[in-house]
Write an enzyme that holds these catalytic residues in place. Structure first.
Site, mmCIF file in Angstrom:
data_model
loop_
_atom_site.group_PDB
_atom_site.id
_atom_site.type_symbol
_atom_site.label_atom_id
_atom_site.label_comp_id
_atom_site.label_asym_id
_atom_site.label_seq_id
_atom_site.Cartn_x
_atom_site.Cartn_y
_atom_site.Cartn_z
ATOM 1 N N GLU A 362 0.833 -1.202 0.000
ATOM 2 C CA GLU A 362 0.000 0.000 0.000
ATOM 3 C C GLU A 362 0.867 1.251 0.000
ATOM 4 O O GLU A 362 0.471 2.296 -0.522
ATOM 5 C CB GLU A 362 -0.933 -0.004 1.212
ATOM 6 C CG GLU A 362 -2.095 0.980 1.094
ATOM 7 C CD GLU A 362 -3.146 0.785 2.172
ATOM 8 O OE1 GLU A 362 -4.207 0.208 1.868
ATOM 9 O OE2 GLU A 362 -2.908 1.206 3.317
ATOM 10 N N HIS A 393 7.143 -26.770 3.119
ATOM 11 C CA HIS A 393 6.341 -27.854 2.554
ATOM 12 C C HIS A 393 5.247 -27.317 1.632
ATOM 13 O O HIS A 393 4.297 -28.040 1.318
ATOM 14 C CB HIS A 393 5.735 -28.684 3.679
ATOM 15 C CG HIS A 393 6.763 -29.386 4.508
ATOM 16 N ND1 HIS A 393 7.234 -30.646 4.213
ATOM 17 C CD2 HIS A 393 7.450 -28.982 5.611
ATOM 18 C CE1 HIS A 393 8.142 -31.006 5.103
ATOM 19 N NE2 HIS A 393 8.298 -30.011 5.964
ATOM 20 N N LYS A 523 -13.955 1.188 -4.348
ATOM 21 C CA LYS A 523 -14.998 1.583 -3.395
ATOM 22 C C LYS A 523 -16.039 2.474 -4.070
ATOM 23 O O LYS A 523 -17.241 2.351 -3.811
ATOM 24 C CB LYS A 523 -14.371 2.308 -2.202
ATOM 25 C CG LYS A 523 -13.547 1.412 -1.295
ATOM 26 C CD LYS A 523 -13.285 2.031 0.064
ATOM 27 C CE LYS A 523 -12.451 3.274 -0.003
ATOM 28 N NZ LYS A 523 -12.079 3.786 1.336
#
Length: 558
Positions: A362, A393, A523
């Site tokens: 950000e 793994h 948004k």
């Protein structure tokens, strides 16, 4: 006052680095560099001495650097005015140019007596007053003085926030669980109702305290979740007055807070010079205080302040955040590495990489310079990671034998909080931590792989067919960071270390690391789409893909 910086790729120091990379740098081999220099570890490592929490070791010797590269990188930092930018931040100048704000999360953890000025006003009296308010409230809740609407002591704390109001407190409370004071911490961030619903299943309304973290008290996800939590409380308590006993606010909007039903004396404020992703040091850290106690929260601040002082006063060549930043620039802008892995070998740090996904991506996920010009070089990397040994793994295969260069930071404590089985678990963990960086550096040659397969009894075509798959190219760069133990102090120092690394890289790339306009467009469009989901009619106002998605979802409501 110095003028604007030229584009990075037009900087003479950058061009010299490019020339060196093209001629020699791209062929540097870490294993060979160790063979040539027996003192390489001491040359390319740093020990930071703390008063009560041992040493912090930064080993950056397993990198594709030599003295020439390092001198050129330091020269780049100097011509990009890293030291002047650092001083400008600490002095309260409005370095967040797109929002015309100072950037002073460092003031929140200033443990000294010197004033910190923003627009000629010392902010430290207000900071100390807010800390005192947090301390008083924390002690009341932990001691049982503060009680719920039926007189029962608080047992659970639910932090409702999103982004910086969630990721930081969540990461820290998880990292410092050994220091917990007995309250159970929960975090709700996602607007998906499942997140809140699952938390509410675990708590009792009589003994639960909700923290609503929203500076404006208008953040859609946070206020929607908070309103639903309030409805749940009132359904059980049947008393409107119970809201004031079970909700507090981290906000600056007194009108909205009191309208919600929260007593304004239980509102904890912060300032516009505190960015969300740097806010855990502020009132946003109230959930941390309630989890580990205020004294330990102060230790967290102390650790960050320690790193602030190191960053502020240490020459660039011995400055830990600067070192990490320059190495990142070397790999991002010359080797074209697109990602950076954070790999903590401590289960308590399992949210560390997720926290710095926001902190880094950000901050430095920008494509225009401070002057508003599109840059023609790479900026912020993709940051990712998981705790060891789980990652071994899962995705280490790609780090070891994939086609992409992935610089990695390995982080480990010398001591564990849980020395079960006589410390066996931790020794196995540390052996893997140590082995991975060695393996990534050294690799395994064709001859070594052939000898290994021969010893295992393979020969002929069987050996030849398997051989290429057993080769490790090596020369994968890593940093190793070791602390004595994960404590509030060392965690604070680690967080500040990476905060300042991100800042330095932003300066070198000439981008504003302290805004986040990239979160706005989605948004805005969501607000336009939301009313279209209030009815079952098909829509045709968007592109064909978005129309198709909306209409498919509506069709599946039936």
């Amino acid at each position: 006052m110095a003028g604007p910086l030229p584009p990075l790729n037009q900087e003479a120091a950058f061009q010299k680095l490019q020339e060196y990379y093209d001629s020699s740098g791209k062929d540097l081999n870490i294993k060979d560099l160790f063979v040539k220099d027996a003192k390489r570890f001491s040359k390319y490592s740093l020990r930071l001495h703390t008063q009560n929490d041992g040493e912090i070791l930064l080993d950056y010797s397993k990198n594709r650097i030599n003295d020439e590269v390092w001198d050129l990188l330091l020269a780049l930092a100097k011509v990009r005015r890293v030291d002047a930018a650092r001083d400008a931040m600490f002095s309260g100048q409005h370095i967040n140019i797109t929002e015309n704000r100072a950037v002073l999360h460092t003031a929140l953890r200033n443990r000294g007596t010197d004033p910190v000025l923003v627009d000629d006003k010392d902010v430290m009296p207000d900071v100390r007053a807010e800390l005192a308010h947090m301390k008083e409230f924390t002690n009341m809740v932990i001691s049982g003085v503060w009680r719920g609407c039926t007189g029962k002591q608080i047992t659970d704390v639910v932090n409702i926030g999103i982004g910086g109001s969630d990721l930081g407190p969540l990461m820290v409370t998880e990292a410092l669980k050994p220091y917990g004071k007995g309250l159970h911490s929960h975090f709700v961030s996602n607007i998906d109702g499942t997140h809140l619903a699952e938390v509410l299943k675990k708590v009792n309304y009589e003994t639960t305290l909700f923290i609503v973290a929203s500076k404006t008290f208008t953040t859609q996800e946070t206020i929607t979740n908070a309103t639903s939590a309030k409805t749940w409380l009132l359904e059980h308590s049947k008393e409107p007055e119970s809201v004031a006993k079970h909700f507090v606010a981290l906000s600056t909007n007194k009108e909205k807070v009191t309208e919600f039903g929260i007593d304004s004396t239980n509102m904890f404020g912060f300032w516009d010079w505190v960015g969300g992703r740097y806010s855990l040091w502020s009132a946003i850290g109230l959930s941390i205080c309630l989890s580990i106690g205020f004294e330990n929260f102060e230790q967290l601040l102390d650790g960050a302040h320690y790193m602030d002082n190191h960053f502020r006063t240490t020459p660039l060549e011995k400055n830990a955040p600067v070192i990490l930043a320059l190495l990142g620039v070397w790999y991002s802008n010359f080797f074209k590495a697109e990602t950076h892995a954070l790999l903590p070998y401590d289960q308590y740090l399992h949210r560390f990489a997720a926290y710095f996904q926001q902190g880094d991506m950000e901050s430095n996920g920008k494509f225009v310079s401070k002057a508003g010009k599109a840059v023609k070089y790479s900026t912020g990397p993709i940051v990712w990671g998981e705790p060891g040994t789980n990652g071994q793994h899962a995705f280490y295969q790609l780090i070891h034998q994939g086609t992409r260069l992935i610089p990695c930071d390995f982080i480990a404590p010398a001591q564990t909080h849980n020395p079960i089985a006589g410390g066996k678990h931790h020794k196995i963990l540390l052996s893997n931590f140590l082995a991975q960086t060695e393996a990534l550096m050294a690799g395994k040659t064709v001859d070594e792989a052939r000898a290994e397969l021969s010893k295992a009894g393979l020969c002929g075509n069987e050996l030849d067919n398997l051989l290429p798959h057993k080769v490790f190219v090596g020369n994968r760069p890593t940093n190793s960071i070791v602390v004595k133990k994960v404590s509030p102090f060392t965690l604070g120092a680690l967080i500040a270390l990476y905060e300042h690394k991100i800042f330095v890289q932003g300066i070198i790339w000439d981008i504003n690391s302290f805004d986040q306009w990239g979160v706005e467009l989605g948004k805005q469009l969501a607000k336009a789409i939301e009313p279209e989901l209030d009815h079952c009619n098909e829509v045709s106002t968007h592109d064909s893909s978005t129309n198709g998605l909306i209409n498919f979802i509506k069709a599946n409501w039936k």
